[in-house]
Design a protein around this motif. Sequence first.
Motif, PDB file in Angstrom:
ATOM      1  N   ALA A 195      -0.075  86.079 -10.388  1.00 40.55           N
ATOM      2  CA  ALA A 195      -0.386  87.197  -9.488  1.00 40.55           C
ATOM      3  C   ALA A 195      -0.070  88.527 -10.161  1.00 40.55           C
ATOM      4  CB  ALA A 195       0.412  87.085  -8.188  1.00 40.55           C
ATOM      5  N   THR A 196      -0.893  89.537  -9.883  1.00 40.95           N
ATOM      6  CA  THR A 196      -0.551  90.885 -10.320  1.00 40.95           C
ATOM      7  C   THR A 196       0.499  91.420  -9.340  1.00 40.95           C
ATOM      8  OG1 THR A 196      -2.413  91.743  -9.032  1.00 40.95           O
ATOM      9  CG2 THR A 196      -2.785  91.362 -11.384  1.00 40.95           C
ATOM     10  N   PRO A 197       1.358  92.344  -9.773  1.00 41.62           N
ATOM     11  CA  PRO A 197       2.452  92.821  -8.905  1.00 41.62           C
ATOM     12  C   PRO A 197       1.984  93.341  -7.546  1.00 41.62           C
ATOM     13  CG  PRO A 197       2.815  93.542 -11.161  1.00 41.62           C
ATOM     14  CD  PRO A 197       1.452  92.917 -11.133  1.00 41.62           C
ATOM     15  N   ASP A 198       0.834  94.018  -7.504  1.00 38.24           N
ATOM     16  CA  ASP A 198       0.354  94.582  -6.227  1.00 38.24           C
ATOM     17  C   ASP A 198      -0.077  93.515  -5.230  1.00 38.24           C
ATOM     18  OD1 ASP A 198      -1.768  94.282  -8.254  1.00 38.24           O
ATOM     19  OD2 ASP A 198      -3.102  94.908  -6.639  1.00 38.24           O
ATOM     20  N   MET A 199      -0.235  92.274  -5.694  1.00 40.39           N
ATOM     21  CA  MET A 199      -0.654  91.184  -4.812  1.00 40.39           C
ATOM     22  C   MET A 199       0.529  90.480  -4.143  1.00 40.39           C
ATOM     23  SD  MET A 199      -4.011  90.512  -4.616  1.00 40.39           S
ATOM     24  CE  MET A 199      -4.074  92.245  -4.213  1.00 40.39           C
ATOM     25  N   MET A 200       1.760  90.800  -4.566  1.00 41.37           N
ATOM     26  CA  MET A 200       2.920  90.051  -4.071  1.00 41.37           C
ATOM     27  C   MET A 200       3.166  90.153  -2.566  1.00 41.37           C
ATOM     28  SD  MET A 200       3.750  88.062  -6.331  1.00 41.37           S
ATOM     29  CE  MET A 200       5.184  87.325  -5.551  1.00 41.37           C
ATOM     30  N   GLY A 233       6.970  85.078 -16.103  1.00 42.37           N
ATOM     31  CA  GLY A 233       5.736  85.701 -16.564  1.00 42.37           C
ATOM     32  C   GLY A 233       4.509  85.431 -15.727  1.00 42.37           C
ATOM     33  N   THR A 234       4.702  84.935 -14.495  1.00 38.40           N
ATOM     34  CA  THR A 234       3.534  84.656 -13.655  1.00 38.40           C
ATOM     35  C   THR A 234       3.293  85.731 -12.595  1.00 38.40           C
ATOM     36  OG1 THR A 234       4.949  83.114 -12.423  1.00 38.40           O
ATOM     37  CG2 THR A 234       3.415  82.163 -14.012  1.00 38.40           C
ATOM     38  N   VAL A 235       4.158  86.732 -12.552  1.00 36.37           N
ATOM     39  CA  VAL A 235       3.855  87.975 -11.829  1.00 36.37           C
ATOM     40  C   VAL A 235       3.799  89.048 -12.903  1.00 36.37           C
ATOM     41  CG1 VAL A 235       4.596  89.674 -10.125  1.00 36.37           C
ATOM     42  CG2 VAL A 235       5.029  87.256  -9.716  1.00 36.37           C
ATOM     43  N   THR A 236       2.595  89.509 -13.207  1.00 35.28           N
ATOM     44  CA  THR A 236       2.425  90.406 -14.351  1.00 35.28           C
ATOM     45  C   THR A 236       1.116  91.171 -14.264  1.00 35.28           C
ATOM     46  OG1 THR A 236       2.166  90.457 -16.768  1.00 35.28           O
ATOM     47  CG2 THR A 236       1.436  88.472 -15.661  1.00 35.28           C
ATOM     48  N   PRO A 237       1.084  92.407 -14.785  1.00 39.95           N
ATOM     49  CA  PRO A 237      -0.191  93.125 -14.867  1.00 39.95           C
ATOM     50  C   PRO A 237      -1.054  92.604 -16.018  1.00 39.95           C
ATOM     51  CG  PRO A 237       1.586  94.494 -15.731  1.00 39.95           C
ATOM     52  CD  PRO A 237       2.231  93.261 -15.159  1.00 39.95           C
ATOM     53  N   VAL A 261      -5.523  82.922  -9.996  1.00 43.65           N
ATOM     54  CA  VAL A 261      -4.959  84.264 -10.158  1.00 43.65           C
ATOM     55  C   VAL A 261      -5.234  85.081  -8.898  1.00 43.65           C
ATOM     56  CG1 VAL A 261      -4.982  86.396 -11.497  1.00 43.65           C
ATOM     57  CG2 VAL A 261      -5.293  84.206 -12.662  1.00 43.65           C
ATOM     58  N   PHE A 262      -4.158  85.650  -8.359  1.00 43.84           N
ATOM     59  CA  PHE A 262      -4.286  86.599  -7.254  1.00 43.84           C
ATOM     60  C   PHE A 262      -4.445  87.990  -7.852  1.00 43.84           C
ATOM     61  CE2 PHE A 262      -2.390  83.093  -4.964  1.00 43.84           C
ATOM     62  CZ  PHE A 262      -2.974  83.182  -3.700  1.00 43.84           C
ATOM     63  N   ALA A 263      -5.631  88.554  -7.720  1.00 42.44           N
ATOM     64  CA  ALA A 263      -5.898  89.883  -8.296  1.00 42.44           C
ATOM     65  C   ALA A 263      -7.124  90.485  -7.630  1.00 42.44           C
ATOM     66  CB  ALA A 263      -6.119  89.758  -9.801  1.00 42.44           C
ATOM     67  N   LYS A 264      -7.242  91.809  -7.775  1.00 44.74           N
ATOM     68  CA  LYS A 264      -8.389  92.539  -7.221  1.00 44.74           C
ATOM     69  C   LYS A 264      -8.996  93.430  -8.302  1.00 44.74           C
ATOM     70  CE  LYS A 264      -7.170  93.021  -2.303  1.00 44.74           C
ATOM     71  NZ  LYS A 264      -6.763  93.993  -1.261  1.00 44.74           N
ATOM     72  N   GLY A 265     -10.251  93.831  -8.077  1.00 44.75           N
ATOM     73  CA  GLY A 265     -10.890  94.832  -8.929  1.00 44.75           C
ATOM     74  C   GLY A 265     -10.940  94.462 -10.390  1.00 44.75           C
ATOM     75  N   VAL A 301      -2.742  89.936 -17.005  1.00 42.48           N
ATOM     76  CA  VAL A 301      -3.262  88.643 -16.559  1.00 42.48           C
ATOM     77  C   VAL A 301      -3.914  87.858 -17.703  1.00 42.48           C
ATOM     78  CG1 VAL A 301      -3.525  89.260 -14.134  1.00 42.48           C
ATOM     79  CG2 VAL A 301      -5.380  89.723 -15.710  1.00 42.48           C
ATOM     80  N   THR A 302      -4.450  88.563 -18.682  1.00 38.76           N
ATOM     81  CA  THR A 302      -5.072  87.867 -19.815  1.00 38.76           C
ATOM     82  C   THR A 302      -4.048  87.004 -20.541  1.00 38.76           C
ATOM     83  OG1 THR A 302      -6.745  89.580 -20.135  1.00 38.76           O
ATOM     84  CG2 THR A 302      -6.286  88.164 -22.009  1.00 38.76           C
ATOM     85  N   LYS A 303      -2.893  87.587 -20.859  1.00 37.01           N
ATOM     86  CA  LYS A 303      -1.831  86.835 -21.546  1.00 37.01           C
ATOM     87  C   LYS A 303      -1.334  85.679 -20.674  1.00 37.01           C
ATOM     88  CE  LYS A 303       2.662  87.265 -23.853  1.00 37.01           C
ATOM     89  NZ  LYS A 303       3.210  86.025 -23.254  1.00 37.01           N
ATOM     90  N   ALA A 304      -1.149  85.951 -19.386  1.00 30.92           N
ATOM     91  CA  ALA A 304      -0.621  84.923 -18.487  1.00 30.92           C
ATOM     92  C   ALA A 304      -1.571  83.738 -18.382  1.00 30.92           C
ATOM     93  CB  ALA A 304      -0.363  85.509 -17.101  1.00 30.92           C
ATOM     94  N   VAL A 305      -2.874  84.026 -18.276  1.00 29.34           N
ATOM     95  CA  VAL A 305      -3.870  82.944 -18.201  1.00 29.34           C
ATOM     96  C   VAL A 305      -3.908  82.181 -19.524  1.00 29.34           C
ATOM     97  CG1 VAL A 305      -6.329  82.388 -17.978  1.00 29.34           C
ATOM     98  CG2 VAL A 305      -5.276  84.046 -16.418  1.00 29.34           C
ATOM     99  N   ASN A 306      -3.910  82.912 -20.630  1.00 27.01           N
ATOM    100  CA  ASN A 306      -3.932  82.262 -21.952  1.00 27.01           C
ATOM    101  C   ASN A 306      -2.707  81.375 -22.166  1.00 27.01           C
ATOM    102  OD1 ASN A 306      -6.378  83.384 -22.693  1.00 27.01           O
ATOM    103  ND2 ASN A 306      -5.470  85.146 -23.725  1.00 27.01           N
ATOM    104  N   ASP A 307      -1.538  81.875 -21.739  1.00 26.27           N
ATOM    105  CA  ASP A 307      -0.306  81.088 -21.870  1.00 26.27           C
ATOM    106  C   ASP A 307      -0.400  79.803 -21.046  1.00 26.27           C
ATOM    107  OD1 ASP A 307       0.817  82.906 -23.580  1.00 26.27           O
ATOM    108  OD2 ASP A 307       2.166  83.802 -22.105  1.00 26.27           O
ATOM    109  N   ALA A 308      -0.867  79.942 -19.797  1.00 23.27           N
ATOM    110  CA  ALA A 308      -0.963  78.782 -18.908  1.00 23.27           C
ATOM    111  C   ALA A 308      -1.936  77.743 -19.451  1.00 23.27           C
ATOM    112  CB  ALA A 308      -1.392  79.227 -17.515  1.00 23.27           C
ATOM    113  N   LYS A 309      -3.045  78.210 -19.978  1.00 26.63           N
ATOM    114  CA  LYS A 309      -4.064  77.308 -20.519  1.00 26.63           C
ATOM    115  C   LYS A 309      -3.649  76.728 -21.875  1.00 26.63           C
ATOM    116  CE  LYS A 309      -7.725  77.805 -17.658  1.00 26.63           C
ATOM    117  NZ  LYS A 309      -8.489  76.676 -17.077  1.00 26.63           N
ATOM    118  N   GLY A 310      -2.815  77.472 -22.589  1.00 25.08           N
ATOM    119  CA  GLY A 310      -2.485  77.090 -23.962  1.00 25.08           C
ATOM    120  C   GLY A 310      -1.255  76.240 -24.133  1.00 25.08           C
ATOM    121  N   GLY A 311      -0.613  75.837 -23.046  1.00 24.19           N
ATOM    122  CA  GLY A 311       0.523  74.927 -23.195  1.00 24.19           C
ATOM    123  C   GLY A 311       1.858  75.481 -22.734  1.00 24.19           C
TER     124      GLY A 311
END
Length: 234
Positions: free
Chosen positions: A116-121, A143-147, A77-81, A149-159
């Motif tokens: 990635a979060t949108p500000d990281m693009m 759904g891989t550019v999104t604020p 995940v590309f993200a800050k803070g 990130v919890t849902k995106a990571v869960n989706d990626a890990k969950g199938g």
Amino acid sequence: MAKLGKRTKTAREGIDPKTQYGLDDAVKMVKERATAKFDETIEVSMNLGVDPRHADQMVRGVVSLPNGTGRSVRVAVFAKGDKADEAKAAGADIVGAEELAEAVQKGEINFDRCIATPDMMPIVGRLGKVLGPRGMMPNPRVGTVTPDVTKAVNDAKGGAVEFRVEKAGIIHAGVGKASFSESQLLENVKAFTDAVMKAKPVGAKGTYVKKVALTSTMGPGVRLDLSSVLSADA
């Protein structure tokens, strides 16, 4: 012509390459022939009547398989803070910003999915030549550019499985493992083919789905009867 090995010959017995089998039968046949010493991946391939060189015929999307993929997915995940903290809490394997981009530029790609979060693009955008050919470039459409990130990571890990049509008009993806039950594989195949049907582009002319086949990592391909797998008109 290369001589077929004993295992390959045995696996092909009982499968007529010209016959189209119902989904139930095909899943059973592929599972029975997945006899390697590891848990083979079951893969679906679809030949589509599109030319992806034209923007209005591009087919891409993402689908969450009801029974997962059976494989462990490493997520970057590309993200800050706060968003970086959120990504770590959600179970992301790698989290970073400029330093992660530098590692990727050097070819250090120790992950399977990229978010990635949108500000990281602005940073991630420079990695198109590295991530693009691997099908890993973050994209808001899947759904891989999104604020969130919890849902995106869960989706990626969950199938969640991303799909994108290749130059020859073919889409393929792993939809489970040989160790899955027949019903789990049936549900996953249907979910995947339904998602591809829903992603039919406006520029698609004539027959959209020409051929669908099911195979395992080391096994032979089994052609599917389209009526058994497509719930919408192809």
